[in-house]
Design an enzyme around this catalytic site. Structure first.
Site, mmCIF file in Angstrom:
data_model
loop_
_atom_site.group_PDB
_atom_site.id
_atom_site.type_symbol
_atom_site.label_atom_id
_atom_site.label_comp_id
_atom_site.label_asym_id
_atom_site.label_seq_id
_atom_site.Cartn_x
_atom_site.Cartn_y
_atom_site.Cartn_z
ATOM 1 N N ASP A 220 -10.047 3.469 9.452
ATOM 2 C CA ASP A 220 -9.180 3.257 8.297
ATOM 3 C C ASP A 220 -7.786 3.699 8.735
ATOM 4 O O ASP A 220 -7.526 4.888 8.906
ATOM 5 C CB ASP A 220 -9.693 4.103 7.116
ATOM 6 C CG ASP A 220 -8.733 4.095 5.915
ATOM 7 O OD1 ASP A 220 -7.699 3.388 5.965
ATOM 8 O OD2 ASP A 220 -9.035 4.802 4.931
ATOM 9 N N ASP B 193 -8.004 1.425 -5.691
ATOM 10 C CA ASP B 193 -7.618 2.256 -4.543
ATOM 11 C C ASP B 193 -6.241 2.870 -4.762
ATOM 12 O O ASP B 193 -5.214 2.208 -4.590
ATOM 13 C CB ASP B 193 -7.640 1.385 -3.277
ATOM 14 C CG ASP B 193 -7.299 2.176 -2.007
ATOM 15 O OD1 ASP B 193 -6.854 3.337 -2.110
ATOM 16 O OD2 ASP B 193 -7.479 1.612 -0.907
ATOM 17 N N LYS C 140 2.844 2.088 7.986
ATOM 18 C CA LYS C 140 2.066 0.903 7.605
ATOM 19 C C LYS C 140 2.877 -0.067 6.732
ATOM 20 O O LYS C 140 2.655 -1.272 6.756
ATOM 21 C CB LYS C 140 0.819 1.366 6.851
ATOM 22 C CG LYS C 140 -0.203 0.295 6.559
ATOM 23 C CD LYS C 140 -1.456 0.946 6.011
ATOM 24 C CE LYS C 140 -2.489 -0.051 5.553
ATOM 25 N NZ LYS C 140 -3.689 0.649 5.041
ATOM 26 N N GLU D 169 -9.838 -3.575 3.161
ATOM 27 C CA GLU D 169 -10.227 -2.236 2.701
ATOM 28 C C GLU D 169 -11.206 -2.279 1.520
ATOM 29 O O GLU D 169 -12.220 -1.565 1.545
ATOM 30 C CB GLU D 169 -8.968 -1.431 2.349
ATOM 31 C CG GLU D 169 -8.200 -1.019 3.608
ATOM 32 C CD GLU D 169 -6.752 -0.637 3.352
ATOM 33 O OE1 GLU D 169 -6.366 -0.486 2.185
ATOM 34 O OE2 GLU D 169 -6.006 -0.489 4.335
HETATM 35 P P1 ADP Z 1 -3.806 6.245 2.070
HETATM 36 O O1 ADP Z 1 -4.890 5.283 1.808
HETATM 37 O O2 ADP Z 1 -2.498 5.849 1.460
HETATM 38 O O3 ADP Z 1 -3.675 6.616 3.496
HETATM 39 P P2 ADP Z 1 -5.440 8.469 1.037
HETATM 40 O O4 ADP Z 1 -6.535 7.707 0.447
HETATM 41 O O5 ADP Z 1 -5.759 9.275 2.225
HETATM 42 O O6 ADP Z 1 -4.148 7.589 1.282
HETATM 43 O O7 ADP Z 1 -4.865 9.406 -0.108
HETATM 44 C C1 ADP Z 1 -3.858 10.310 0.114
HETATM 45 C C2 ADP Z 1 -3.384 10.841 -1.200
HETATM 46 O O8 ADP Z 1 -4.466 11.458 -1.897
HETATM 47 C C3 ADP Z 1 -2.311 11.874 -1.049
HETATM 48 O O9 ADP Z 1 -1.259 11.578 -1.950
HETATM 49 C C4 ADP Z 1 -3.025 13.156 -1.474
HETATM 50 O O10 ADP Z 1 -2.134 14.074 -2.067
HETATM 51 C C5 ADP Z 1 -4.008 12.645 -2.479
HETATM 52 N N1 ADP Z 1 -5.128 13.562 -2.677
HETATM 53 C C6 ADP Z 1 -5.976 14.024 -1.728
HETATM 54 N N2 ADP Z 1 -6.877 14.853 -2.282
HETATM 55 C C7 ADP Z 1 -6.585 14.923 -3.595
HETATM 56 C C8 ADP Z 1 -7.150 15.646 -4.706
HETATM 57 N N3 ADP Z 1 -8.191 16.460 -4.537
HETATM 58 N N4 ADP Z 1 -6.589 15.463 -5.919
HETATM 59 C C9 ADP Z 1 -5.541 14.658 -6.080
HETATM 60 N N5 ADP Z 1 -4.967 13.961 -5.083
HETATM 61 C C10 ADP Z 1 -5.481 14.092 -3.855
HETATM 62 MG MG MG Z 2 -6.293 4.019 1.992
#
Ligand code: ADP
Ligand code: MG
Length: 622
Positions: free
Chosen positions: A21, A205, A83, A183
């Site tokens: 991912d 998502d 990205k 995704e």
């Molecule tokens: P991406 O797909 O954009 O790479 P992710 O799915 O990894 O992103 O999500 C990252 C986001 O999730 C960040 O903004 C992070 O702060 C938020 N995040 C991670 N854990 C938590 C949580 N427990 N509660 C709220 N937000 C969260």
């Molecule tokens: Mg993602």
């Protein structure tokens, strides 16, 4: 948008392939192990690798968590959210570039380049650095096992250029991309939703900086993207910003407005806000603490979840607006959605979960870690692609034609290459000899005209055909490929109902490369094959004519003039001789001659049949 999966299996248990991912905020890898997908994480640490690169003045770039820590002190040399720039030109992303601390230019081909320490980097090169890090961490977590085979996920709305840029990034990182998948499809795979016969799925998502909602339909394990909607500027960062603005206002009031423009302060506030937000996911209230030693700033405040929910309500509603758009584009309403899947770290926010559940009127899937679910699904796909199996294969077209060897070694194609599966086709066959009570079937796969040049898949025999003259039996052969890619061939004789069946896994053991070679060969040999097939067919035809003629030779001698009989005998001998050679023209000529010579006999036999039928009836009855 049709989602085409071409599944070509190679049964090699020793093979490994990673699902990656490659996220805007975080990236990670997973692999299939012990019958299920598993996220690869460094011992005792989070699997998430921040998609952040820091360029120190000297030395190699740093990727991941450590790079993210540098962001506070050195934002000008730290790259985030790369990205967003993949496969895009300057004008596509002018808005995002405006807020970046580094300068960007365009290559001659219209692609973006970011300038860091006077050196230019394309998004592909930067993403390659992230992929190398992810790959490195994954191989270490695998205990030193190495593989360069990967499946990489991209948003469903990514266009060809963006997908190609992702492929190029992987190539730069030295990886072999087995496939790029969407995704939301990956997330659905991780939940095994491909194993449903039918259904509509919404994948919600909410990541770090982007929100994507996708409506998918599943039918016989094939996913189709019905619609996508979202907001490229809605994600966890915006939730952080809402909290950050609280801090900014207070700090500006207490320490003067200058401090809030300091890049170091901005970074520190952002990170503190994220920390608080995450704490509020589990706790009803949390500490919000901004500490920047360089500025001698130490600010703190308590925030309750109710306060946070109120601050961010409009963000949640923006996500719900996109859900409404996606449903209306797919011409579905919330009631017709069978499954809702939550993806992305921000989907953990309790207010988001509650609102999604309310909107769709059902509990969304949250059993898997929403930050890992896409990588897990990519690992499922990767496993399938290198020849692993689970109950259901994600596949919807046949890579090569399937058919039966006919008399003389030619191939009768029954299911054409690229047919969507599940599918079936039936063809009629008959017996070649009198009183033949069984037929051997040889199932082959490939594009070539002769069975010997195709891949043999198996043989089976239909027995129990009642004795009858050649050509009288009516045998129908049915090819059926189910959604699992399993081919069943069944044969049935119409008059007795005698049946025989065989089941075959047609795609096993063929790699993509092998399929390609087989296809190339069939093009290369097209003319040659055509001739060879014609030879085979002509030989068969001559064989049938010889058989019929010999059987009726007595009738010919009794009923035809001498000249016709001699002509027939000569033509038959010439045809038999020609059948031994392999010259198309000669065979064709001999066959035509032979056919001409059989005309008087055919006429005689027709008369005999007619007179037999008429025997015993008065003229008046005719
Ligand atoms: P991406 O797909 O954009 O790479 P992710 O799915 O990894 O992103 O999500 C990252 C986001 O999730 C960040 O903004 C992070 O702060 C938020 N995040 C991670 N854990 C938590 C949580 N427990 N509660 C709220 N937000 C969260
Ligand atoms: Mg993602």
């Amino acid at each position: 948008m049709a989602y085409i999966e071409l599944n070509v299996l190679n049964n090699s248990a020793s093979q490994l392939a990673l699902g990656i991912d490659l996220g805007t905020t975080n990236s990670l890898a997973a692999v299939w192990r012990d019958g299920r997908p598993t996220v690869l994480r460094p011992e005792g640490k989070s699997a998430l690798i921040p998609s952040v690169i820091h360029f120190p003045r000297d030395g190699a770039p740093i990727v991941g968590r450590e790079a993210r820590d540098h962001a506070v002190v050195d934002p000008k040399h730290t790259v985030f959210s790369i990205k967003r720039f993949m496969g895009r030109g300057l004008k596509d992303v002018a808005q995002e570039l405006a807020s970046l601390p580094y300068s960007a230019t365009e290559t001659e081909r219209g692609l973006i380049q970011l300038e860091i320490h006077g050196k230019k980097y394309t998004p592909e090169e930067l993403s390659a650095l992230i992929l190398m890090k992810v790959h490195d961490v994954a191989c270490k977590a695998l205990g030193g096992l190495e593989t360069t085979n990967v499946v990489i996920t991209v948003p469903a709305y990514f266009d060809d250029t963006q997908r190609q840029a992702t492929r190029d990034a992987a190539r730069l990182a030295g990886l072999d991309v087995l496939r790029i998948i969407n995704e939301p499809t990956a997330a659905s795979l991780a939940y095994g939703l491909d194993q449903r016969d039918k259904g509509n799925v919404v994948v919600f998502d909410l990541g770090g900086g982007t929100f994507d909602v996708t409506v998918l339909s599943i039918e016989d394990s094939v996913f189709r993207v019905l619609s996508t909607a979202g907001d490229t500027h809605l994600g966890g960062d915006d939730f952080d910003q809402k909290l950050a603005s609280l801090a900014r206002a207070d700090v500006a009031a207490k320490h003067g407005p200058g401090i809030v423009d300091d890049p170091g302060f901005q970074q520190a506030v952002r990170m503190a806000a994220e920390h608080t937000k995450i704490a509020l996911t589990t706790d009803p209230d949390a500490d919000f603490h901004v500490h920047v030693p360089e500025l001698r700033l130490n600010w703190r405040r308590r925030v309750t979840r109710a306060e946070f929910d109120a601050l961010t309500r409009d963000l949640v509603e923006r996500a719900m607006d996109a859900c409404r758009r996606a449903l209306s584009d797919a011409k579905l309403d919330p009631k017709t959605i069978d499954e809702v899947v939550l993806v992305g770290g921000s989907s953990r926010i309790p207010a988001v979960r509650a609102r999604v559940a309310e909107f769709f009127g059902k509990t969304p899937h949250t059993e898997l870690n929403p930050e890992e679910v896409v990588a897990l699904g990519a690992a499922v796909q990767a496993h399938i692609l290198i020849g692993g199996k689970r109950d259901m294969l994600l596949m919807d077209v046949t890579p090569l034609s399937l058919g039966l060897e006919t008399m003389g070694g030619a191939v009768s194609k029954i299911i054409q290459r690229n047919s969507t599966i599940p599918c079936e086709a039936t063809e009629g066959f008959t017996t070649y000899a009198d009183n033949q009570t069984g037929i051997d079937f040889h199932i082959v796969q490939g594009e070539r005209e002769l069975a010997v040049d195709c891949r043999s898949l198996g043989r089976f025999k239909l027995t129990g055909i009642p004795p009858m003259p050649a050509g009288m039996a009516r045998v129908s052969v049915k090819f059926h490929i189910n959604a699992d890619g399993v081919l069943t061939v069944g044969a049935r004789e119409q008059s007795t109902g005698a049946t025989a069946r065989v089941e075959i896994q047609p795609m096993h053991g063929l790699t993509d490369a092998e399929v390609e070679t087989m296809l190339l060969k069939s093009y290369e040999h097209a003319q040659e094959d055509f001739d060879a097939r014609r030879v085979a067919d002509l030989r068969t035809e001559i064989g049938i004519m010889v058989h019929a003629t010999e059987k009726n030779m007595n009738a010919a001698r009794a009923g035809l003039d001498k000249e016709s009989v001699l002509d027939l005998e000569d033509a038959m001998a010439a045809a038999k001789a020609a059948a031994k050679a392999a010259d198309v023209k000669q065979l064709q000529k001999a066959r035509d001659e032979f056919e001409r010579a059989t005309m008087p006999l055919a006429a005689l036999l027709m008369n005999n049949v007619a007179s037999k039928a008429l025997r015993g009836k008065s003229l008046g009855e005719v």
